[in-house]
Design an enzyme around this catalytic site. Structure first.
Site, PDB file in Angstrom:
ATOM      1  N   LYS A  69       0.857  -1.196   0.000  1.00 35.86           N
ATOM      2  CA  LYS A  69       0.000   0.000   0.000  1.00 35.86           C
ATOM      3  C   LYS A  69       0.888   1.239   0.000  1.00 35.86           C
ATOM      4  O   LYS A  69       1.916   1.273   0.680  1.00 35.86           O
ATOM      5  CB  LYS A  69      -0.899  -0.029   1.241  1.00 35.86           C
ATOM      6  CG  LYS A  69      -1.946   1.072   1.300  1.00 35.86           C
ATOM      7  CD  LYS A  69      -2.867   0.860   2.501  1.00 35.86           C
ATOM      8  CE  LYS A  69      -3.939   1.933   2.605  1.00 35.86           C
ATOM      9  NZ  LYS A  69      -4.854   1.714   3.752  1.00 35.86           N
TER      10      LYS A  69
ATOM     11  N   SER B 246      -9.688   1.677   2.591  1.00 33.05           N
ATOM     12  CA  SER B 246      -8.790   2.447   1.765  1.00 33.05           C
ATOM     13  C   SER B 246      -7.706   1.607   1.093  1.00 33.05           C
ATOM     14  O   SER B 246      -7.068   2.086   0.150  1.00 33.05           O
ATOM     15  CB  SER B 246      -8.127   3.537   2.628  1.00 33.05           C
ATOM     16  OG  SER B 246      -7.327   2.946   3.634  1.00 33.05           O
TER      17      SER B 246
ATOM     18  N   SER C 208     -10.182  -0.620   6.856  1.00 30.07           N
ATOM     19  CA  SER C 208      -9.559  -0.500   5.533  1.00 30.07           C
ATOM     20  C   SER C 208      -8.837  -1.731   4.996  1.00 30.07           C
ATOM     21  O   SER C 208      -8.384  -1.716   3.854  1.00 30.07           O
ATOM     22  CB  SER C 208      -8.574   0.663   5.524  1.00 30.07           C
ATOM     23  OG  SER C 208      -9.276   1.855   5.318  1.00 30.07           O
TER      24      SER C 208
HETATM   25  N1  GLN Z   1     -13.277   4.189   5.890  1.00 32.26           N
HETATM   26  C1  GLN Z   1     -12.768   4.612   7.159  1.00 32.26           C
HETATM   27  C2  GLN Z   1     -12.297   6.045   7.040  1.00 32.26           C
HETATM   28  O1  GLN Z   1     -12.520   6.616   6.047  1.00 32.26           O
HETATM   29  C3  GLN Z   1     -11.649   3.703   7.595  1.00 32.26           C
HETATM   30  C4  GLN Z   1     -10.398   3.969   6.863  1.00 32.26           C
HETATM   31  C5  GLN Z   1      -9.264   3.121   7.320  1.00 32.26           C
HETATM   32  O2  GLN Z   1      -9.446   2.106   7.979  1.00 32.26           O
HETATM   33  N2  GLN Z   1      -8.075   3.570   6.992  1.00 32.26           N
HETATM   34  O3  GLN Z   1     -11.731   6.594   7.928  1.00 32.26           O
END
Ligand code: GLN
Length: 497
Positions: free
Chosen positions: A78, A153, A177
Site C-alpha cells: 500500500k 482504503s 480499511s
Molecule cells: N473508511 C474509514 C475512514 O474513512 C476507515 C479507513 C481506514 O481504515 N483507513 O476513515
C-alpha cells in the site's frame, strides 16, 4: 495452475524447493501486471527493476541454503508504507513526487522473509475512505466487476491480489480499511491486534487505531504473512513485546469446543433478504463445524461510528500538520510563510482530507475538547468494555464485514453514506481487537447483473490471532466460497450470477 494464481504458500514451497526461481515468478507477475493493470489500476507505481533485483537476491539466498517463508512471493505494498528509494504517495497530491528515504519495518520484514515488492498500490488519500475513490492519483476497479469499487482504503492492494497481480497485499486498517476491501474483492483481509505490527514507516492517519495487516486469497497465506510482519520493533513505541505464535502451524479444520457469539445488535435482516440469507448460512456453517452459537450483546457498538469520526479526524488533524511545504513533498510558494502553508495545503490535500482536518481541529479546539474529543474517548472505553463482557461468554464473535457488496463508482456521493460502510468494522478497531474478513458467499447487488462477494467478519480477544486465523481456516476449508467465481479481467461484467 498459472504461476500468478498460486498461493503464497505454494510459491514459497516451489522457490525453496528449487523447482522455480524467484526471478521466474517475478517475471510472470510483472508481465501479468503489464497486461491487466491498465484495466484494474491496482498500482500507482510498478517496481519492475526493483522487483527483479530483489528476486535475484532471493535466488542467491535460496541457493546458499536459506529456507525463506515467503521466498519469491510477489507483494503489493500500500502506498502509505515507505520503501527506500521508491515513490510513496499515500494517494495524495501533496506527496505525489516524494521518495521514501527508508523502509517501513513491516515491509522490511516481508522482504527479509523473501517477499518481492512488485508495486506500490493505490489507496484513498491518507487512508481516508472506503472505496479508493478518494485517491488523488488514480482509479482502481474491482476485478470481479470493473464498474464497481474495490473498497478502501487499501483498495489497490486488494484489487492487486484479487487480479493475481500479487499473492499478498499489505494494507493498513484504521476503521476497516483491510477488512472491507477484503470482503469486496473476495479475499481474506486480516487486521491484527493493535500494536502487533510495527507502524514505523507507515504514514500516520490515526495513530491510536492504525494497524498494518495482510490481504490474501487464503487464510493460510494470511497466517504466513502475519508471522513474517508481526513482532516488537524498537522504532514504534506502541508496538508490543509479546511472543508471536506460529499461527500457520495452528490452523484448525473444525470448530469443536468453541463458542461463537452472534451480536444481537447486528441484525442482518435489515440488509435485505439475499444478504441476510448469506449470513444466516454462514452462522449455520460455523455450527456445522462444531461451534456452539451464543447470543451476545454489544450495546454501545452503535456509537462506534460517531466515536470513530471524532477520534480519527482529531488524530489526523495532528498527524497531517507536518505536511506544510517545508519538509515533505509539494510546496506552493506564497508572499510569506503563512501564505506558503495555506497555498500548499489548499493545493495538496483533497476534499475528504480537508474535511477531516477541519472536523478534527474543531474537536480538539480548547472550547470543544471536553465535549467532543474527551467524550469520544470515554465512549471508546465503553465499547472496549462491551467486547470484554461479550468475550466472557464466547471465544469469537461472528458478524458481517460490510452491509453490502461492492458498490458502483459515485454511488456514495455524500460523505455520511460512505462512512456508514464501516459500521461493522469500526467497533473492533476502537477496541484494538484482531479481526478479519473471510469470503462467505455471493449476492447480486441491486441493479447489478453479476454476483459479488461478501465477507464474514470474525473477531477474538486481544492477542488471540492464532485462535482467530485457526477458526477462519476451518470455515474457509469447509465452505470454499472464494473459489465460486474467478475474475475474468477486461470484460464488464466479468461473470454472471
Ligand atoms: N473508511 C474509514 C475512514 O474513512 C476507515 C479507513 C481506514 O481504515 N483507513 O476513515
Amino acid at each position: 495452475m498459472e504461476i500468478t494464481e498460486r498461493s503464497a504458500a505454494h510459491i514459497a514451497r516451489d522457490v525453496n524447493g528449487g523447482t522455480i526461481s524467484a526471478r521466474e515468478v517475478t517475471d510472470a507477475v510483472l508481465a501479468h501486471i503489464d497486461a491487466v493493470d491498465g484495466d484494474v489500476g491496482s498500482y500507482l507505481t510498478v517496481l519492475h527493476e526493483h522487483a527483479r533485483a530483489a528476486a535475484a537476491r532471493v535466488d542467491e539466498r535460496v541457493k546458499a541454503g536459506e529456507k525463506l517463508p515467503l521466498a519469491g512471493v510477489p507483494l503489493a505494498v500500500k502506498d502509505n508504507m515507505c520503501l527506500t528509494g521508491t515513490r510513496t504517495t499515500a494517494g495524495s497530491k501533496i506527496l505525489e513526487r516524494w521518495q521514501a528515504p527508508y523502509t517501513a519495518t513491516a515491509v522490511e520484514r516481508m522482504i527479509e522473509a523473501g517477499a518481492i515488492p512488485v508495486g506500490k498500490a493505490n489507496m484513498d488519500e491518507f487512508a481516508m475512505g472506503s472505496s479508493c475513490e478518494n485517491s488523488a492519483l488514480g482509479v482502481t476497479k474491482n476485478p470481479y466487476d470493473l464498474s464497481r469499487v474495490p473498497g478502501g482504503s487499501s483498495g489497490g492492494s486488494a484489487a492487486a491480489v484479487a487480479a493475481f497481480e500479487a499473492a499478498i497485499g499489505m494494507g493498513s486498517d484504521t476503521g476497516g480499511s483491510i477488512r472491507e476491501p477484503g470482503a469486496f474483492c473476495n479475499l481474506v483481509g486480516f487486521k491484527p491486534t493493535y500494536g502487533r505490527v510495527s507502524r514505523y514507516g507507515l504514514i500516520a492517519f490515526a495513530s491510536s487505531l492504525d494497524q498494518i495487516g495482510p490481504l490474501t486469497r487464503t487464510v493460510e497465506d494470511a497466517a504466513i504473512a502475519y508471522e513474517a510482519m508481526a513482532g516488537w520493533d524498537r522504532m514504534d513505541s506502541t508496538s508490543i513485546k509479546r511472543y508471536v505464535e506460529p499461527v500457520s502451524r495452528e490452523l484448525r479444520t473444525d470448530l469443536r469446543g468453541l463458542k461463537i457469539g452472534i451480536v444481537k445488535e447486528f441484525d442482518t435482516k435489515a440488509l435485505g433478504a439475499e444478504t441476510h440469507a448469506v449470513y444466516e448460512q454462514a452462522y449455520r456453517d460455523l455450527q456445522a463445524l462444531g461451534a456452539e452459537l451464543v447470543d451476545v450483546t454489544l450495546p454501545t457498538a452503535d456509537y462506534g461510528l460517531a466515536t470513530y469520526y471524532l477520534i480519527a479526524p482529531a488524530e489526523c488533524s495532528s498527524n497531517l500538520a507536518r505536511f506544510d511545504g517545508v519538509r515533505y513533498g509539494l510546496r506552493v510558494e506564497g508572499a510569506d510563510v503563512n501564505e506558503m502553508y495555506e497555498k500548499t495545503r489548499a493545493a495538496g490535500f483533497g476534499p475528504e482530507v480537508k474535511r477531516r482536518i477541519l472536523i478534527g481541529t474543531y474537536a480538539l479546539s480548547s472550547g470543544y475538547y471536553d465535549a467532543y474529543y474527551v467524550r469520544a474517548q470515554k465512549a471508546r472505553t465503553l465499547i472496549a468494555d462491551d467486547f470484554r463482557k461479550a468475550f466472557a461468554s464466547c471465544d469469537l464473535i461472528a458478524a458481517p464485514a460490510t452491509s453490502s457488496p461492492a458498490f458502483q463508482f459515485n454511488a456514495k456521493s455524500d460523505p455520511y453514506s460512505m462512512y456508514l460502510m464501516d459500521y461493522y468494522t469500526i467497533p473492533m478497531s476502537l477496541a484494538g481487537l484482531p479481526a478479519l474478513s473471510v469470503p462467505c458467499g455471493w449476492v447480486t447487488p441491486p441493479g447489478g447483473d453479476c454476483e459479488m462477494p461478501m465477507g464474514l467478519q470474525l473477531t477474538s480477544p486481544l492477542f488471540t490471532e492464532s485462535l482467530l486465523l485457526g477458526a477462519a481456516h476451518a470455515y474457509e476449508q469447509k465452505t470454499k466460497h472464494a473459489s465460486k467465481h474467478k475474475p475474468l479481467l477486461g470484460e464488464v461484467p466479468v461473470h454472471r450470477g
